[in-house]
Design a protein around this motif. Structure first.
Motif, PDB file in Angstrom:
ATOM      1  N   GLY A   1      59.864 -45.500 -19.564  1.00 35.68           N
ATOM      2  CA  GLY A   1      61.310 -45.423 -19.789  1.00 35.68           C
ATOM      3  C   GLY A   1      61.868 -44.068 -19.396  1.00 35.68           C
ATOM      4  O   GLY A   1      62.932 -43.968 -18.763  1.00 35.68           O
ATOM      5  N   LYS A   2      61.147 -43.004 -19.772  1.00 29.31           N
ATOM      6  CA  LYS A   2      61.599 -41.659 -19.402  1.00 29.31           C
ATOM      7  C   LYS A   2      61.651 -41.497 -17.883  1.00 29.31           C
ATOM      8  O   LYS A   2      62.596 -40.914 -17.338  1.00 29.31           O
ATOM      9  CB  LYS A   2      60.658 -40.618 -20.000  1.00 29.31           C
ATOM     10  N   GLN A   3      60.626 -42.013 -17.210  1.00 32.82           N
ATOM     11  CA  GLN A   3      60.597 -41.905 -15.750  1.00 32.82           C
ATOM     12  C   GLN A   3      61.768 -42.646 -15.119  1.00 32.82           C
ATOM     13  O   GLN A   3      62.398 -42.159 -14.168  1.00 32.82           O
ATOM     14  CB  GLN A   3      59.273 -42.450 -15.220  1.00 32.82           C
ATOM     15  N   LEU A   4      62.070 -43.824 -15.635  1.00 27.78           N
ATOM     16  CA  LEU A   4      63.192 -44.607 -15.093  1.00 27.78           C
ATOM     17  C   LEU A   4      64.519 -43.888 -15.307  1.00 27.78           C
ATOM     18  O   LEU A   4      65.390 -43.884 -14.414  1.00 27.78           O
ATOM     19  CB  LEU A   4      63.227 -45.986 -15.752  1.00 27.78           C
ATOM     20  N   ILE A   5      64.682 -43.265 -16.478  1.00 26.28           N
ATOM     21  CA  ILE A   5      65.933 -42.547 -16.752  1.00 26.28           C
ATOM     22  C   ILE A   5      66.052 -41.321 -15.846  1.00 26.28           C
ATOM     23  O   ILE A   5      67.125 -41.026 -15.300  1.00 26.28           O
ATOM     24  CB  ILE A   5      65.982 -42.140 -18.240  1.00 26.28           C
ATOM     25  N   ARG A   6      64.935 -40.615 -15.690  1.00 27.09           N
ATOM     26  CA  ARG A   6      64.960 -39.453 -14.780  1.00 27.09           C
ATOM     27  C   ARG A   6      65.314 -39.889 -13.362  1.00 27.09           C
ATOM     28  O   ARG A   6      66.115 -39.228 -12.667  1.00 27.09           O
ATOM     29  CB  ARG A   6      63.590 -38.758 -14.767  1.00 27.09           C
ATOM     30  N   GLN A   7      64.701 -40.994 -12.926  1.00 27.96           N
ATOM     31  CA  GLN A   7      64.972 -41.481 -11.581  1.00 27.96           C
ATOM     32  C   GLN A   7      66.429 -41.887 -11.425  1.00 27.96           C
ATOM     33  O   GLN A   7      67.055 -41.628 -10.389  1.00 27.96           O
ATOM     34  CB  GLN A   7      64.057 -42.674 -11.256  1.00 27.96           C
ATOM     35  N   LYS A   8      66.992 -42.515 -12.467  1.00 33.43           N
ATOM     36  CA  LYS A   8      68.397 -42.930 -12.408  1.00 33.43           C
ATOM     37  C   LYS A   8      69.302 -41.710 -12.331  1.00 33.43           C
ATOM     38  O   LYS A   8      70.258 -41.682 -11.532  1.00 33.43           O
ATOM     39  CB  LYS A   8      68.739 -43.754 -13.655  1.00 33.43           C
ATOM     40  N   ALA A   9      69.017 -40.697 -13.138  1.00 33.80           N
ATOM     41  CA  ALA A   9      69.828 -39.474 -13.097  1.00 33.80           C
ATOM     42  C   ALA A   9      69.729 -38.804 -11.730  1.00 33.80           C
ATOM     43  O   ALA A   9      70.733 -38.319 -11.180  1.00 33.80           O
ATOM     44  CB  ALA A   9      69.374 -38.513 -14.196  1.00 33.80           C
ATOM     45  N   ASN A  10      68.533 -38.778 -11.163  1.00 34.48           N
ATOM     46  CA  ASN A  10      68.345 -38.173  -9.851  1.00 34.48           C
ATOM     47  C   ASN A  10      69.078 -38.951  -8.769  1.00 34.48           C
ATOM     48  O   ASN A  10      69.710 -38.361  -7.876  1.00 34.48           O
ATOM     49  CB  ASN A  10      66.848 -38.106  -9.534  1.00 34.48           C
ATOM     50  N   ASP A  11      69.027 -40.306  -8.851  1.00 37.28           N
ATOM     51  CA  ASP A  11      69.711 -41.127  -7.849  1.00 37.28           C
ATOM     52  C   ASP A  11      71.223 -40.907  -7.895  1.00 37.28           C
ATOM     53  O   ASP A  11      71.891 -40.780  -6.840  1.00 37.28           O
ATOM     54  CB  ASP A  11      69.399 -42.605  -8.076  1.00 37.28           C
ATOM     55  N   ILE A  12      71.782 -40.893  -9.100  1.00 41.07           N
ATOM     56  CA  ILE A  12      73.236 -40.695  -9.217  1.00 41.07           C
ATOM     57  C   ILE A  12      73.615 -39.294  -8.726  1.00 41.07           C
ATOM     58  O   ILE A  12      74.648 -39.118  -8.038  1.00 41.07           O
ATOM     59  CB  ILE A  12      73.682 -40.911 -10.680  1.00 41.07           C
ATOM     60  N   ALA A  13      72.783 -38.317  -9.055  1.00 42.48           N
ATOM     61  CA  ALA A  13      73.056 -36.954  -8.600  1.00 42.48           C
ATOM     62  C   ALA A  13      73.053 -36.881  -7.078  1.00 42.48           C
ATOM     63  O   ALA A  13      73.909 -36.210  -6.470  1.00 42.48           O
ATOM     64  CB  ALA A  13      72.016 -35.998  -9.177  1.00 42.48           C
ATOM     65  N   ARG A  14      72.107 -37.559  -6.428  1.00 42.48           N
ATOM     66  CA  ARG A  14      72.055 -37.576  -4.958  1.00 42.48           C
ATOM     67  C   ARG A  14      73.297 -38.249  -4.392  1.00 42.48           C
ATOM     68  O   ARG A  14      73.869 -37.772  -3.395  1.00 42.48           O
ATOM     69  CB  ARG A  14      70.800 -38.315  -4.507  1.00 42.48           C
ATOM     70  N   GLN A  15      73.736 -39.355  -5.003  1.00 47.82           N
ATOM     71  CA  GLN A  15      74.938 -40.050  -4.515  1.00 47.82           C
ATOM     72  C   GLN A  15      76.166 -39.154  -4.632  1.00 47.82           C
ATOM     73  O   GLN A  15      77.017 -39.100  -3.713  1.00 47.82           O
ATOM     74  CB  GLN A  15      75.155 -41.340  -5.321  1.00 47.82           C
ATOM     75  N   ILE A  16      76.288 -38.451  -5.769  1.00 48.77           N
ATOM     76  CA  ILE A  16      77.432 -37.540  -5.954  1.00 48.77           C
ATOM     77  C   ILE A  16      77.379 -36.395  -4.942  1.00 48.77           C
ATOM     78  O   ILE A  16      78.402 -35.992  -4.360  1.00 48.77           O
ATOM     79  CB  ILE A  16      77.446 -36.998  -7.404  1.00 48.77           C
ATOM     80  N   GLU A  17      76.166 -35.887  -4.732  1.00 50.55           N
ATOM     81  CA  GLU A  17      76.021 -34.779  -3.777  1.00 50.55           C
ATOM     82  C   GLU A  17      76.452 -35.209  -2.377  1.00 50.55           C
ATOM     83  O   GLU A  17      77.144 -34.454  -1.660  1.00 50.55           O
ATOM     84  CB  GLU A  17      74.566 -34.315  -3.782  1.00 50.55           C
ATOM     85  N   ILE A  18      76.059 -36.407  -1.973  1.00 54.12           N
ATOM     86  CA  ILE A  18      76.448 -36.905  -0.653  1.00 54.12           C
ATOM     87  C   ILE A  18      77.955 -37.106  -0.583  1.00 54.12           C
ATOM     88  O   ILE A  18      78.618 -36.757   0.412  1.00 54.12           O
ATOM     89  CB  ILE A  18      75.706 -38.226  -0.351  1.00 54.12           C
ATOM     90  N   TYR A  19      78.521 -37.674  -1.661  1.00 53.76           N
ATOM     91  CA  TYR A  19      79.971 -37.943  -1.672  1.00 53.76           C
ATOM     92  C   TYR A  19      80.757 -36.629  -1.596  1.00 53.76           C
ATOM     93  O   TYR A  19      81.742 -36.501  -0.849  1.00 53.76           O
ATOM     94  CB  TYR A  19      80.336 -38.708  -2.945  1.00 53.76           C
ATOM     95  N   LEU A  20      80.330 -35.622  -2.385  1.00 55.17           N
ATOM     96  CA  LEU A  20      81.054 -34.353  -2.410  1.00 55.17           C
ATOM     97  C   LEU A  20      80.908 -33.580  -1.101  1.00 55.17           C
ATOM     98  O   LEU A  20      81.751 -32.719  -0.784  1.00 55.17           O
ATOM     99  CB  LEU A  20      80.552 -33.490  -3.569  1.00 55.17           C
ATOM    100  N   SER A  21      79.861 -33.866  -0.331  1.00 56.53           N
ATOM    101  CA  SER A  21      79.714 -33.178   0.956  1.00 56.53           C
ATOM    102  C   SER A  21      80.799 -33.599   1.943  1.00 56.53           C
ATOM    103  O   SER A  21      81.036 -32.913   2.942  1.00 56.53           O
ATOM    104  CB  SER A  21      78.321 -33.471   1.551  1.00 56.53           C
ATOM    105  N   CYS A  22      81.445 -34.710   1.644  1.00 55.94           N
ATOM    106  CA  CYS A  22      82.499 -35.212   2.524  1.00 55.94           C
ATOM    107  C   CYS A  22      83.896 -35.039   1.927  1.00 55.94           C
ATOM    108  O   CYS A  22      84.885 -35.487   2.520  1.00 55.94           O
ATOM    109  CB  CYS A  22      82.276 -36.689   2.838  1.00 55.94           C
ATOM    110  N   HIS A  23      83.986 -34.444   0.724  1.00 54.56           N
ATOM    111  CA  HIS A  23      85.278 -34.312   0.060  1.00 54.56           C
ATOM    112  C   HIS A  23      85.400 -32.921  -0.550  1.00 54.56           C
ATOM    113  O   HIS A  23      84.408 -32.319  -0.953  1.00 54.56           O
ATOM    114  CB  HIS A  23      85.453 -35.368  -1.049  1.00 54.56           C
ATOM    115  N   THR A  24      86.636 -32.461  -0.601  1.00 57.10           N
ATOM    116  CA  THR A  24      86.918 -31.174  -1.233  1.00 57.10           C
ATOM    117  C   THR A  24      88.036 -31.361  -2.244  1.00 57.10           C
ATOM    118  O   THR A  24      88.879 -32.270  -2.101  1.00 57.10           O
ATOM    119  CB  THR A  24      87.348 -30.123  -0.185  1.00 57.10           C
ATOM    120  N   TYR A  25      88.050 -30.477  -3.258  1.00 57.25           N
ATOM    121  CA  TYR A  25      89.051 -30.570  -4.326  1.00 57.25           C
ATOM    122  C   TYR A  25      89.593 -29.179  -4.595  1.00 57.25           C
ATOM    123  O   TYR A  25      88.836 -28.192  -4.568  1.00 57.25           O
ATOM    124  CB  TYR A  25      88.425 -31.137  -5.600  1.00 57.25           C
TER     125      TYR A  25
END
Length: 429
Positions: free
Chosen positions: A49-73
């Motif tokens: 369970g811990k591994q799955l949660i870590r993986q989920k947090a890492n996946d969402i972080a990667r998605q946000i990082e990719i999204y923010l690389s194309c957007h500025t605020y």
């Protein structure tokens, strides 16, 4: 992390779900092995369970990082208005978990609860220690840990949270932190099922062991009682003491014995013991009514573990009292001599094992009654035979005596006719 609530408890998580069992079952080794298997399964599932949660947090972080690389605020506050980024930041995790995002200043930017967007998590530092410690570490790097939280049903349960930071160049010197939280017992359900199954098996084993021990004790007591009953010649006279002994040995709540009267349609209460209601010895009971009458008529045993109906002559029933009850026939062959009635006020306290025991006791009483009857008949036959012998002896002795007397009387009569005084004196002597 969850909605800010005073229900969060500042305690360290309990290190283990299960407490080792100390069993006394004959299959203790097997149960202990099963318990260890359940504990290992719990540990493995918790790690997974811990591994799955870590993986989920890492996946969402990667998605946000990719999204923010194309957007500025222009500001951090402007990020919260991006609905597409919000859809990436807030996701459902399992059945009870979700993700959220706060910045490295401790301000909520995305959350499943819109009211918490913009809330300053630093205000929790003095109120919810475990929760805040995880958040505080996340402001500078990855962090994870347990805290306790009350669910929607009011139950305090253990949650696990993983925080994964993102440092997009467009937000320097600030960053965002993806936090994924979930009730940890969601992953432990299979091991809990194993644990419940082990406990169920243990209960069944213990019940089986108790039942077998009880059966052995009853068989031993039946043998002892049988020897005592068989040694009694006049059973009906000592039946009250026998019944009292049975009630004490087998811990029956109450016990009664009714015997049928020859050529009669009723039975007579001849013995009782235990916590019986007042019913004087000699009370008559019709064999046409009630469970007692049914058993006396049919010769079939009856076990009751529910509300006992009262049967009348018309076949209708009226409500009775809730109890456990066994009524068995006292019979020899097809001839029912009476009934043995055992009762308990506790529902379900008598079972088929008790039925076997009570029927065996009734059979022993029946044999003792039959032996007593045969013994009385043999005694009567012996008395009659002795009387006949005495009569024969008396008859033979008197017959010889009377014959001698008659001969002497006849000789005396002849001597009187002859007038021979010498012969007369001889006959009189």
């Amino acid at each position: 992390y969850d909605t800010i609530s005073p229900t969060m408890i500042n305690k360290e998580p309990v290190p283990s779900m299960f407490v080792p069992l100390h069993l006394e079952s004959p299959l203790e080794d097997s149960v202990q092995i099963g318990q260890q298997a359940a504990n290992l399964a719990a540990e493995a599932l918790e790690t997974l369970g811990k591994q799955l949660i870590r993986q989920k947090a890492n996946d969402i972080a990667r998605q946000i990082e990719i999204y923010l690389s194309c957007h500025t605020y222009p500001t951090l506050e402007a990020i919260s208005a991006d609905t597409k980024l919000a859809a990436i930041a807030v996701q459902k995790v399992g059945q009870t978990g979700y993700s959220a995002v706060h910045d490295t200043q401790g301000i909520n930017r995305f959350h499943v609860n819109p009211e918490l967007i913009g809330a300053d998590l630093r205000h929790l530092a003095g109120r919810f220690q475990n929760f805040w410690e995880i958040i505080e570490r996340s402001l500078t790097g990855e962090s994870e840990g347990y805290y306790e939280f009350k669910d929607y049903e009011g139950n305090v349960r253990k949650k696990y949270m993983v925080c994964h930071p993102v440092w997009p160049p467009s937000l320097k010197p600030h960053g965002l932190v993806v936090a994924v939280t979930i009730f940890m017992d969601e992953f432990l359900q299979p091991s809990r099922e194993i644990h419940r199954n082990i406990l169920t098996l243990l209960n069944h084993l213990e019940e089986r062991t108790r039942a077998e021990k009880r059966r052995a004790d009853q068989l031993r007591a039946i043998n002892e009682v049988g020897q005592k009953i068989s040694a009694v010649m006049n059973v009906e006279q000592v039946l009250p003491s026998i019944v009292a002994s049975l009630q004490e040995i087998f811990s029956f709540h109450s016990i009664r014995v009714y015997l049928k009267q020859p050529q009669a349609r009723f039975m007579v209460l001849v013995a009782q013991a235990g916590q019986t209601k007042e019913k004087p010895i000699g009370t008559l009971l019709s064999i046409e009514e009630g469970i007692e009458g049914y058993v006396a008529r049919s010769g079939q045993p009856h076990l009751v573990n529910e509300e006992s109906p009262i049967l009348n002559k018309s076949g209708r029933t009226t409500p009775g009292e809730t109890l456990s009850r066994i009524v068995v026939p006292i019979k020899i062959g097809c001839d029912t001599l009476g009934i043995l009635d055992v009762q308990s006020p506790r529902h379900g306290s008598l079972d088929t094992h008790d039925l076997f025991t009570v029927q065996t006791l009734a059979d022993q009483i029946a044999i003792a009654l039959e032996n007593s009857r045969m013994y009385q008949e043999l005694r009567e036959m012996a008395v009659v035979e002795e009387r006949n012998r005495i009569a024969r002896d008396i008859h033979d002795t008197l017959a010889q005596g009377f014959a001698g007397i008659l001969m002497q009387v006849e000789a005396l009569r002849q001597s009187l006719n002859l007038g021979d005084m010498h012969l007369i004196n001889d006959h009189l002597m």
